[in-house]
Design a protein around this motif. Structure first.
Motif, PDB file in Angstrom:
ATOM      1  N   GLY A 142     -22.535  66.936  15.011  1.00  0.00           N
ATOM      2  CA  GLY A 142     -21.816  68.128  14.575  1.00  0.00           C
ATOM      3  C   GLY A 142     -22.021  68.432  13.098  1.00  0.00           C
ATOM      4  N   CYS A 143     -21.405  69.509  12.648  1.00  0.00           N
ATOM      5  CA  CYS A 143     -21.556  69.908  11.248  1.00  0.00           C
ATOM      6  C   CYS A 143     -20.369  70.779  10.840  1.00  0.00           C
ATOM      7  N   ASP A 144     -19.890  70.557   9.622  1.00  0.00           N
ATOM      8  CA  ASP A 144     -18.746  71.336   9.103  1.00  0.00           C
ATOM      9  C   ASP A 144     -19.174  72.337   8.041  1.00  0.00           C
ATOM     10  N   ASN A 145     -20.486  72.509   7.838  1.00  0.00           N
ATOM     11  CA  ASN A 145     -20.902  73.326   6.686  1.00  0.00           C
ATOM     12  C   ASN A 145     -20.855  74.835   6.946  1.00  0.00           C
ATOM     13  N   PHE A 146     -21.000  75.224   8.173  1.00  0.00           N
ATOM     14  CA  PHE A 146     -20.914  76.654   8.520  1.00  0.00           C
ATOM     15  C   PHE A 146     -21.807  77.532   7.644  1.00  0.00           C
ATOM     16  N   CYS A 147     -23.062  77.155   7.504  1.00  0.00           N
ATOM     17  CA  CYS A 147     -24.040  78.084   6.929  1.00  0.00           C
ATOM     18  C   CYS A 147     -23.999  79.324   7.831  1.00  0.00           C
ATOM     19  N   THR A 148     -23.994  80.494   7.225  1.00  0.00           N
ATOM     20  CA  THR A 148     -23.642  81.673   8.030  1.00  0.00           C
ATOM     21  C   THR A 148     -24.685  82.029   9.082  1.00  0.00           C
ATOM     22  N   PHE A 149     -25.941  81.573   8.884  1.00  0.00           N
ATOM     23  CA  PHE A 149     -27.004  81.893   9.848  1.00  0.00           C
ATOM     24  C   PHE A 149     -27.054  80.916  11.005  1.00  0.00           C
ATOM     25  N   CYS A 150     -26.297  79.821  10.934  1.00  0.00           N
ATOM     26  CA  CYS A 150     -26.563  78.660  11.786  1.00  0.00           C
ATOM     27  C   CYS A 150     -25.565  78.542  12.941  1.00  0.00           C
ATOM     28  N   VAL A 151     -26.087  78.171  14.077  1.00  0.00           N
ATOM     29  CA  VAL A 151     -25.302  78.101  15.297  1.00  0.00           C
ATOM     30  C   VAL A 151     -24.756  76.686  15.546  1.00  0.00           C
ATOM     31  N   VAL A 152     -25.264  75.711  14.784  1.00  0.00           N
ATOM     32  CA  VAL A 152     -24.949  74.313  15.089  1.00  0.00           C
ATOM     33  C   VAL A 152     -23.438  74.002  15.114  1.00  0.00           C
ATOM     34  N   PRO A 153     -22.638  74.483  14.146  1.00  0.00           N
ATOM     35  CA  PRO A 153     -21.208  74.134  14.212  1.00  0.00           C
ATOM     36  C   PRO A 153     -20.539  74.618  15.501  1.00  0.00           C
ATOM     37  N   TYR A 154     -21.136  75.640  16.151  1.00  0.00           N
ATOM     38  CA  TYR A 154     -20.542  76.178  17.388  1.00  0.00           C
ATOM     39  C   TYR A 154     -21.112  75.514  18.625  1.00  0.00           C
ATOM     40  N   GLY A 186     -28.885  63.223  11.737  1.00  0.00           N
ATOM     41  CA  GLY A 186     -27.610  63.936  11.702  1.00  0.00           C
ATOM     42  C   GLY A 186     -27.889  65.365  11.321  1.00  0.00           C
ATOM     43  N   GLN A 187     -27.034  66.284  11.758  1.00  0.00           N
ATOM     44  CA  GLN A 187     -27.233  67.679  11.358  1.00  0.00           C
ATOM     45  C   GLN A 187     -27.104  67.803   9.851  1.00  0.00           C
ATOM     46  N   ASN A 188     -26.346  66.904   9.269  1.00  0.00           N
ATOM     47  CA  ASN A 188     -26.078  66.927   7.841  1.00  0.00           C
ATOM     48  C   ASN A 188     -25.995  65.464   7.421  1.00  0.00           C
ATOM     49  N   PRO A 220     -31.046  66.186   5.552  1.00  0.00           N
ATOM     50  CA  PRO A 220     -29.983  66.173   4.558  1.00  0.00           C
ATOM     51  C   PRO A 220     -29.643  67.580   4.075  1.00  0.00           C
ATOM     52  N   HIS A 221     -28.514  67.704   3.417  1.00  0.00           N
ATOM     53  CA  HIS A 221     -28.122  68.964   2.761  1.00  0.00           C
ATOM     54  C   HIS A 221     -28.220  68.722   1.251  1.00  0.00           C
ATOM     55  N   PRO A 222     -28.753  69.680   0.490  1.00  0.00           N
ATOM     56  CA  PRO A 222     -28.901  69.459  -0.959  1.00  0.00           C
ATOM     57  C   PRO A 222     -27.591  69.146  -1.677  1.00  0.00           C
ATOM     58  N   ASN A 259     -23.900  80.937   2.554  1.00  0.00           N
ATOM     59  CA  ASN A 259     -22.902  79.860   2.359  1.00  0.00           C
ATOM     60  C   ASN A 259     -23.573  78.504   2.172  1.00  0.00           C
ATOM     61  N   ARG A 260     -24.653  78.482   1.377  1.00  0.00           N
ATOM     62  CA  ARG A 260     -25.365  77.221   1.172  1.00  0.00           C
ATOM     63  C   ARG A 260     -24.715  76.354   0.089  1.00  0.00           C
ATOM     64  N   THR A 261     -23.822  76.901  -0.684  1.00  0.00           N
ATOM     65  CA  THR A 261     -23.016  76.174  -1.690  1.00  0.00           C
ATOM     66  C   THR A 261     -23.817  75.608  -2.870  1.00  0.00           C
TER      67      THR A 261
HETATM   68  S1  SF4 Z   1     -28.009  74.734   8.564  1.00  0.00           S
HETATM   69 FE1  SF4 Z   1     -27.586  72.529   8.650  1.00  0.00          FE
HETATM   70  S2  SF4 Z   1     -25.917  72.231   7.201  1.00  0.00           S
HETATM   71 FE2  SF4 Z   1     -25.942  74.446   7.660  1.00  0.00          FE
HETATM   72  S3  SF4 Z   1     -24.484  74.699   9.368  1.00  0.00           S
HETATM   73 FE3  SF4 Z   1     -26.522  74.407  10.267  1.00  0.00          FE
HETATM   74  S4  SF4 Z   1     -26.635  72.201  10.695  1.00  0.00           S
HETATM   75 FE4  SF4 Z   1     -24.959  72.511   9.240  1.00  0.00          FE
END
Ligand code: SF4
Length: 456
Positions: A142-154, A186-188, A220-222, A259-261
Motif C-alpha cells: 500500500g501507499c499513503d502518499n496520494f500522488c494525484t496521478f497515481c491509482v496505487v493508494p486506491y 514496496g510502493q514506497n 523509493p520516494h525522494p 502532490n510530490r512534496t
Molecule cells: S506514485 Fe508511488 S509514492 Fe506516489 S502514490 Fe503512487 S505508489 Fe505512492
C-alpha cells in the motif's frame, strides 16, 4: 510487485491442491495478474481477454480470472465490459482465491472480492519462487502518499509494513534456497517503518544474512532519504550502488499539482547529497510528460533536470488519466496527445545521448555481474547485471543464472554493455563472430586480454 504477488498466489493455490500447467491446453482456469499504473497495461489485458474469449467460443471450458490492481480499480465495470471474465479479485483478496475458484466452478456464478485490508501483508505465506538470480521480498504494501496521478493508494490500500523479524526470517529462507540477491519491494519502500525500526535498520539486518551477496530495493520516494540510509548504503558493499529515484516532473507547479512534496531544487539537493555520500551511485528515474496543465515552460524544467542530473537511464511515459485518482477529479487532462508524444520523444532523445555517454565511461572497467538469463538476441550469450543495475551481455560456457562472474566491458550501447569474462576471451570472439555472420551485422570487438589488446 506483481511478480512477487504471483509467487504468493502460486503458493496459496498449491496449498489448496491446485496444480499449474505449462500452457492453456490442459488448464481449467487462467488467472491474469494485472497492473493499473498506465493505460497500455490495461490494453494488454483486454487483448489477452480477447484471446481467451476466442478459446471459450471454441468450446474450451475454462475459468477466466482477473486479479491485481486493474481488477481492484475497475471492479464490476470490468466484468460488465468483459463477459468472458468469471472471477475478479483485488490485491488484498488472494487468500480467498481457492474459495472463489471453487464457488465459480460449482455454481457457474461469477465471483468477486474487492475488499481492501489495513493489515494484510501476506507475511504468513511463503512465496513459491521461480529459481533464478533474484528473490523478491515485499516488505510493505500500500501507499499513503496520494500522488494525484497515481491509482496505487486506491488499489493497494493504506501503507502497512511487515515486522523486521518476519522479513529477516524470510531472507534466511531465501538464502537457504540458494538465492544470493534479494530485492526489497514496496510502493514506497524507503518509508518502511515497523515499531522502532526504519528502512535503514531493516537494510542492515538483511545484509547480515549469510549467503546474501547483493541487496537491492525498489521503488523509493525522494522524500524518504535520510543521511543515515545513505551511509548504510555507502558502508556495506552488499548494497547495490543503484537508486531508482522517480522525478516525475521538473517544474515546481507541476510537482505541486502532482502532490510530490518536493521542489526542483530539493530534488537537485538530494541528488548532490546522494552523490557526495555514494560517489559511484547509478541513478535512474521515472518521468511523466504532459501532466495536467503542463506548459512549455514547465516542460523546460523537466528537460533542465534531466540534463543537469544525467540519470543513467529513465522510464519516460505520457500522462494517462487513471480512474478514481485525485487528478481525474481536480485537473483537466488538457495537454493534447500530440504534444505529450512530442515531449516523450524529446526526453527519450536526450536520455539516449546521456545513457550512451555514461555507458561509454564503463568501457575497460571490470564488473562483477550476476547472471540473469540467456540473451534474447543470441541465446549462446548471457544477460547479466552489474551492481549499478547496468545490463551486460557476455559469453561464459560454464555460467548459470544466479552465478557471479567478473566481466570486463569492451562495448557500450544505450541500454546494454557488452563484455568479456576474463578467462574466456577467445571463445567469446568465436561466438560473437559466428553470431554477427549469421545476422549479417557488423561488430567491433575490443579484446582486452593481457596478451593481445587488439581490435578485431
Ligand atoms: S506514485 Fe508511488 S509514492 Fe506516489 S502514490 Fe503512487 S505508489 Fe505512492
Amino acid at each position: 510487485m506483481n511478480e512477487y504477488d504471483s509467487e504468493l498466489i502460486r503458493s496459496i493455490l498449491r496449498s489448496h491442491q491446485h496444480e499449474f500447467t505449462d500452457g492453456l491446453a490442459n488448464a481449467e482456469a487462467v488467472l491474469l495478474n494485472t497492473c493499473a499504473i498506465r493505460e497500455n497495461a490495461h490494453q494488454r489485458i483486454y487483448h489477452r481477454l480477447d484471446d481467451l474469449r476466442g478459446l471459450k467460443n471454441r468450446g474450451h471450458k475454462i475459468i477466466v480470472g482477473v486479479l491485481g490492481c486493474m481488477a481492484q480499480n475497475l471492479r464490476e465495470e470490468l466484468a460488465d465490459r468483459e463477459p468472458v471474465v468469471d472471477l475478479v479479485a483485488g490485491p488484498d483478496s488472494y487468500k480467498r482465491l481457492p474459495q472463489l475458484l471453487a464457488s465459480v466452478r460449482e455454481t457457474g456464478d461469477r465471483g468477486f472480492d474487492f475488499s481492501l485490508s489495513e493489515f494484510e501483508t501476506y507475511s504468513d505465506i511463503a512465496p513459491q519462487r521461480v529459481p533464478g538470480s533474484n528473490a523478491w521480498v515485499a516488505i510493505m504494501r500500500g501507499c499513503d502518499n496520494f500522488c494525484t496521478f497515481c491509482v496505487v493508494p486506491y488499489t493497494r490500500g493504506r501503507e502497512r509494513s511487515r515486522s523486521l523479524e518476519n522479513i529477516v526470517n524470510e531472507v534466511h529462507r531465501i538464502a537457504a534456497e540458494g538465492f544470493k540477491q534479494v530485492t526489497l519491494l514496496g510502493q514506497n519502500v524507503n518509508s518502511y517503518c515497523h515499531e522502532q525500526n526504519d528502512f535503514a535498520d531493516l537494510m542492515q539486518r538483511v545484509a547480515e544474512v549469510p549467503g546474501i551477496r547483493r541487496v537491492r530495493f525498489t521503488s523509493p520516494h525522494p522524500k524518504d532519504f535520510p543521511r543515515k540510509l545513505l551511509r548504510v548504503m555507502a558502508e556495506n558493499e552488499k548494497f547495490c550502488k543503484h537508486i531508482h529515484l522517480p522525478l516525475q516532473a521538473g517544474s515546481n507547479s507541476v510537482l505541486e499539482r502532482m502532490n510530490r512534496t518536493y521542489t526542483k531544487q530539493e530534488f537537485f539537493d538530494l541528488v548532490d547529497e546522494i552523490r557526495a555520500v555514494i560517489p559511484e551511485i547509478s541513478l535512474t528515474t521515472d518521468v511523466i510528460a504532459g501532466f495536467c496543465g503542463e506548459t512549455d515552460e514547465d516542460f523546460a524544467h523537466t528537460v533542465d533536470v534531466m540534463q543537469k542530473v544525467e540519470f543513467d537511464s529513465a522510464f519516460i511515459f505520457k500522462y494517462s488519466e487513471r480512474k478514481n485518482t485525485i487528478a481525474v477529479r481536480k485537473f483537466p487532462d488538457d495537454v493534447p496527445d500530440e504534444v505529450k508524444t512530442q515531449r516523450v520523444m524529446y526526453l527519450n532523445e536526450i536520455q539516449r545521448e546521456i545513457s550512451l555517454r555514461r555507458n561509454r565511461l564503463e568501457i575497460g572497467k571490470m564488473f562483477e555481474v550476476v547472471v540473469e538469463e540467456p540473451s534474447k538476441k543470441n541465446p549462446q550469450e548471457w544477460l547479466g547485471r552489474t551492481d549499478h543495475s547496468k545490463r551486460v551481455v557476455f559469453f561464459d560456457e560454464s555460467a548459470k543464472p544466479g552465478d557471479f562472474v567478473k566481466v570486463r566491458i569492451n562495448e557500450a550501447g544505450t541500454n546494454t554493455l557488452r563484455g568479456i569474462v576474463e578467462d574466456q576471451p577467445l571463445r567469446a570472439l568465436r561466438v560473437l563472430a559466428n553470431f554477427t555472420e549469421n545476422n549479417s551485422a557488423c561488430s567491433t570487438l575490443y579484446c582486452t586480454t593481457q596478451t593481445c589488446n587488439t581490435i578485431s
